[in-house]
Scaffold this motif. Structure first.
Motif, PDB file in Angstrom:
ATOM      1  N   LEU B 174       0.827  -1.207   0.000  1.00  0.00           N
ATOM      2  CA  LEU B 174       0.000   0.000   0.000  1.00  0.00           C
ATOM      3  C   LEU B 174       0.863   1.259   0.000  1.00  0.00           C
ATOM      4  N   ALA B 175       2.038   1.176   0.632  1.00  0.00           N
ATOM      5  CA  ALA B 175       2.924   2.350   0.703  1.00  0.00           C
ATOM      6  C   ALA B 175       3.351   2.826  -0.686  1.00  0.00           C
ATOM      7  N   ARG B 176       3.357   1.924  -1.677  1.00  0.00           N
ATOM      8  CA  ARG B 176       3.732   2.340  -3.042  1.00  0.00           C
ATOM      9  C   ARG B 176       2.694   3.272  -3.657  1.00  0.00           C
ATOM     10  N   HIS B 177       1.464   3.189  -3.169  1.00  0.00           N
ATOM     11  CA  HIS B 177       0.377   3.992  -3.741  1.00  0.00           C
ATOM     12  C   HIS B 177      -0.123   5.048  -2.774  1.00  0.00           C
ATOM     13  N   CYS B 178       0.203   4.848  -1.511  1.00  0.00           N
ATOM     14  CA  CYS B 178      -0.382   5.671  -0.453  1.00  0.00           C
ATOM     15  C   CYS B 178       0.660   5.739   0.667  1.00  0.00           C
ATOM     16  N   PRO B 179       1.719   6.533   0.458  1.00  0.00           N
ATOM     17  CA  PRO B 179       2.876   6.468   1.366  1.00  0.00           C
ATOM     18  C   PRO B 179       2.527   6.717   2.830  1.00  0.00           C
ATOM     19  N   ASP B 180       1.549   7.554   3.110  1.00  0.00           N
ATOM     20  CA  ASP B 180       1.289   7.854   4.524  1.00  0.00           C
ATOM     21  C   ASP B 180       0.514   6.761   5.245  1.00  0.00           C
ATOM     22  N   ALA B 181       0.149   5.666   4.543  1.00  0.00           N
ATOM     23  CA  ALA B 181      -0.522   4.557   5.230  1.00  0.00           C
ATOM     24  C   ALA B 181       0.456   3.754   6.083  1.00  0.00           C
ATOM     25  N   ALA B 182       1.737   3.793   5.723  1.00  0.00           N
ATOM     26  CA  ALA B 182       2.723   2.926   6.381  1.00  0.00           C
ATOM     27  C   ALA B 182       2.847   3.215   7.870  1.00  0.00           C
ATOM     28  N   GLU B 183       2.725   4.489   8.234  1.00  0.00           N
ATOM     29  CA  GLU B 183       2.953   4.856   9.633  1.00  0.00           C
ATOM     30  C   GLU B 183       1.695   4.789  10.500  1.00  0.00           C
ATOM     31  N   MET B 184       0.575   4.417   9.902  1.00  0.00           N
ATOM     32  CA  MET B 184      -0.657   4.344  10.685  1.00  0.00           C
ATOM     33  C   MET B 184      -0.590   3.179  11.683  1.00  0.00           C
ATOM     34  N   GLY B 185      -1.147   3.377  12.890  1.00  0.00           N
ATOM     35  CA  GLY B 185      -1.223   2.298  13.871  1.00  0.00           C
ATOM     36  C   GLY B 185      -2.509   1.502  13.695  1.00  0.00           C
ATOM     37  N   PHE B 186      -2.520   0.299  14.282  1.00  0.00           N
ATOM     38  CA  PHE B 186      -3.715  -0.556  14.254  1.00  0.00           C
ATOM     39  C   PHE B 186      -4.918   0.210  14.813  1.00  0.00           C
ATOM     40  N   MET B 187      -6.050   0.073  14.139  1.00  0.00           N
ATOM     41  CA  MET B 187      -7.312   0.704  14.551  1.00  0.00           C
ATOM     42  C   MET B 187      -7.240   2.232  14.515  1.00  0.00           C
ATOM     43  N   THR B 188      -6.523   2.741  13.506  1.00  0.00           N
ATOM     44  CA  THR B 188      -6.603   4.173  13.216  1.00  0.00           C
ATOM     45  C   THR B 188      -6.987   4.328  11.753  1.00  0.00           C
ATOM     46  N   ALA B 189      -7.436   5.526  11.400  1.00  0.00           N
ATOM     47  CA  ALA B 189      -7.940   5.767  10.046  1.00  0.00           C
ATOM     48  C   ALA B 189      -7.632   7.187   9.637  1.00  0.00           C
ATOM     49  N   LYS B 190      -7.549   7.399   8.326  1.00  0.00           N
ATOM     50  CA  LYS B 190      -7.342   8.757   7.830  1.00  0.00           C
ATOM     51  C   LYS B 190      -7.837   8.866   6.391  1.00  0.00           C
ATOM     52  N   SER B 191      -8.133  10.101   5.994  1.00  0.00           N
ATOM     53  CA  SER B 191      -8.415  10.386   4.595  1.00  0.00           C
ATOM     54  C   SER B 191      -7.100  10.707   3.918  1.00  0.00           C
ATOM     55  N   THR B 192      -6.869  10.097   2.770  1.00  0.00           N
ATOM     56  CA  THR B 192      -5.617  10.298   2.063  1.00  0.00           C
ATOM     57  C   THR B 192      -5.872  10.047   0.580  1.00  0.00           C
ATOM     58  N   THR B 193      -4.809   9.803  -0.181  1.00  0.00           N
ATOM     59  CA  THR B 193      -5.005   9.475  -1.593  1.00  0.00           C
ATOM     60  C   THR B 193      -4.271   8.189  -1.926  1.00  0.00           C
ATOM     61  N   PHE B 194      -4.858   7.461  -2.865  1.00  0.00           N
ATOM     62  CA  PHE B 194      -4.259   6.252  -3.422  1.00  0.00           C
ATOM     63  C   PHE B 194      -3.933   6.591  -4.863  1.00  0.00           C
ATOM     64  N   ASP B 195      -2.627   6.628  -5.203  1.00  0.00           N
ATOM     65  CA  ASP B 195      -2.231   7.298  -6.436  1.00  0.00           C
ATOM     66  C   ASP B 195      -2.878   8.687  -6.336  1.00  0.00           C
ATOM     67  N   SER B 196      -3.713   9.130  -7.216  1.00  0.00           N
ATOM     68  CA  SER B 196      -4.310  10.451  -6.945  1.00  0.00           C
ATOM     69  C   SER B 196      -5.780  10.356  -6.550  1.00  0.00           C
ATOM     70  N   ILE B 197      -6.231   9.139  -6.218  1.00  0.00           N
ATOM     71  CA  ILE B 197      -7.657   8.923  -5.937  1.00  0.00           C
ATOM     72  C   ILE B 197      -7.937   9.149  -4.447  1.00  0.00           C
ATOM     73  N   PRO B 198      -8.906   9.986  -4.097  1.00  0.00           N
ATOM     74  CA  PRO B 198      -9.231  10.168  -2.671  1.00  0.00           C
ATOM     75  C   PRO B 198      -9.764   8.863  -2.058  1.00  0.00           C
ATOM     76  N   VAL B 199      -9.198   8.484  -0.928  1.00  0.00           N
ATOM     77  CA  VAL B 199      -9.627   7.263  -0.233  1.00  0.00           C
ATOM     78  C   VAL B 199      -9.672   7.540   1.266  1.00  0.00           C
ATOM     79  N   HIS B 200     -10.408   6.709   1.967  1.00  0.00           N
ATOM     80  CA  HIS B 200     -10.374   6.720   3.431  1.00  0.00           C
ATOM     81  C   HIS B 200      -9.849   5.362   3.857  1.00  0.00           C
TER      82      HIS B 200
END
Lengths: 124, 386
Positions: B174-200
């Motif tokens: 997932l970090a290849r498409h959404c670099p800021d997902a790597a640092e998320m802890g278990f049972m946390t969530a954020k709005s970000t982008t996957f490639d340029s697509i908005p995702v939660h």
């Protein structure tokens, strides 16, 4: 010359003389998915046509193998107990379940031939 | 051959997820599930899919699940409203924190189980994201809406789809498409982008592995799924392996291990009711639940390991070695990682200690089994260093 007959429940019986080798078809194993457990009957058990003769379980579900014809169980494929996936890999060869000594060979006439079974599966 | 799998067909027209054509193109076997046409397995089969997920990363289409937002003018207003329906501490959720909870009825039975996330965005304070089970979503939404105070609204999000990416390689993929997902802890969530697509994105799942759930607009689902499936570590995984993975992880399946007849205490879900809520009450069924917490429940959910190779399926009667009936199996099958049969079910509390000998009545025979601790396979959630 051995002749193989088929049931609508996807068992086969390959008849040689007065004995038939029973298993499930390739279509049946593909529908079941990965077989993880097989329960075989005791040698000597008598079954009537349509009786539950064995149990085959995939990851998801348990299913029965029904006796295609009436007879006495004269041999079971004990190798399936330790290697149930053989049913997936070679259903009509090493994946056989049991051998029946036929009680009434005329019951075979009520089962499908290979061509009839292939047509049956093609239309499912 | 007679298949005992649940063959319940819905009379209502079958629904599809936005990935339906992709599943079919991948050779999936499609089955009706909770009113949806869903992939139960792909050509490699459940065993291979299960093991792939435990070793690499599996992609699950879980777009049939219900996504909705509970919206109020403040977090406190939204949290207080939801706390009247469930026993989790919603009020003290931090921004971007996720919790597992259950909608409870007035007798303390479980209407459904769900994930609740407080939005991480300061401008979305007062928004709680809910993910509920597919089978119960209409009923859940009606239940929630009928009980909301003025100023709190439920907004269904049927235009959103959901993917789960699960397994030890999920993070690096997932970090290849959404670099800021790597640092998320278990049972946390954020709005970000996957490639340029908005995702939660949330770091959670239903397999016992590290992984994510990715919520995306339905029309962008295929682009996200295809990008993930193009990664060499990722294979598509069907509902069959989803079930065997969650069973090995000791996780409940609604309608089987939990339902209106089971309380969260019986189900071993006390951990999901935080201390403040357990003590204060103020949720449906609090009288029963607090009584069970004080005196112990009449039955408890346990893990069970059969001693032989025969799986014991849902509905199998559990007896003591002397033949006395002491419970029932609610989920059972074969664990591919365990390479053995496994089950969970409810037994009398006196029979619930790990190691307790039980018998499982399978096809008229008493098969020996033992109570086992859960999870059956160790969890590998990503706990962020404090």
């Amino acid at each position: 010359m051995a002749e193989t007959r088929y049931t609508k429940d996807h068992e086969y019986i390959r008849v040689d003389g007065d004995t038939g080798t029973v298993g499930i078809t390739d279509f049946a194993q593909s529908q079941l998915g990965d077989v993880v457990f097989v329960e075989l009957p005791a040698v000597g058990k008598t079954v009537a046509k349509g009786d539950e003769a064995a149990v085959v379980e995939s990851v998801k579900a348990a299913s029965e193998l029904y006796a295609p014809v009436s007879g006495e169980v004269v041999e079971v494929n004990g190798a399936l107990t330790d290697a149930p996936a053989t049913v997936n890999e070679d259903p009509k060869g090493h994946g056989w379940f049991l051998k029946l000594k036929l009680k009434d060979p005329s019951e075979l006439q009520g089962l499908m031939t290979e061509d009839q079974y292939n047509d049956y599966v093609a239309n499912l | 051959m007679a298949d005992h799998a649940d063959a319940a067909e819905n009379a209502a027209p079958i629904r599809t997820t936005p990935l339906n054509a992709r599943h079919r193109a991948l050779g999936a076997r499609m089955v009706p599930f909770a009113g949806y046409d869903m992939p139960v397995q792909y050509p490699t089969g459940i065993l291979a899919e299960h093991l792939w997920t435990r070793e690499n990363a599996g992609l699950f289409d879980v777009s049939h699940m219900g996504q909705a937002f509970l919206v109020a003018e403040s977090h406190e207003a939204a949290a207080r409203a939801l706390e009247t329906l469930c026993a989790a501490d919603i009020l003290n959720l931090k921004p971007g924190q996720q919790r597992y909870t259950q909608l409870l009825d007035d007798e303390g039975g479980i209407i459904d189980d769900l994930m609740v996330t407080r939005s991480a965005e300061p401008e979305e304070d007062g928004v709680l994201m809910l993910v509920v089970n597919a089978a119960g979503k209409e009923q859940d939404y009606a239940h929630i809406e009928a009980r909301l105070p003025a100023g709190v609204r439920l907004m269904q999000a049927p235009h959103r789809a959901l993917l789960a990416l699960q397994g030890p390689k999920a993070a690096e993929v997932l970090a290849r498409h959404c670099p800021d997902a790597a640092e998320m802890g278990f049972m946390t969530a954020k709005s970000t982008t996957f490639d340029s697509i908005p995702v939660h994105v949330s770091r959670s799942g239903y397999t016992g592995e590290d992984g994510y759930e990715i919520s995306v607009k339905a029309k962008k689902l295929e682009a996200v799924a295809d990008a993930l499936l193009a990664e060499p570590e990722v294979k598509p995984i069907g509902l069959g392996a989803r079930d065997s993975l969650r069973l090995e992880a000791g996780l409940c399946l609604y309608g089987h291990d939990i339902d209106r007849t089971t309380s969260p205490v019986e189900a071993g879900l006390v951990w999901s009711m935080q201390k403040r809520r357990r003590e204060e009450g103020g949720f449906p069924g609090a009288a029963r639940i607090q009584r069970e917490l004080a005196e112990g429940p009449k039955r408890v959910r346990v893990g069970i390991l059969p001693e032989g190779r025969a799986p014991a399926r849902e509905g199998t009667v559990i007896t003591a070695p002397d033949g006395r009936e002491v419970g029932i199996v609610t989920s059972g099958g074969f664990g591919p990682s365990l390479n053995a049969p496994l089950a969970m079910g409810y037994v009398e509390p006196a029979m619930s200690a790990p190691g307790t000998e039980l018998s499982l009545m399978v096809r008229g025979k008493a098969l020996p089994a033992r109570v086992a601790p859960m999870p059956f396979v160790p969890n590998r959630y990503f706990r962020k260093p404090a």
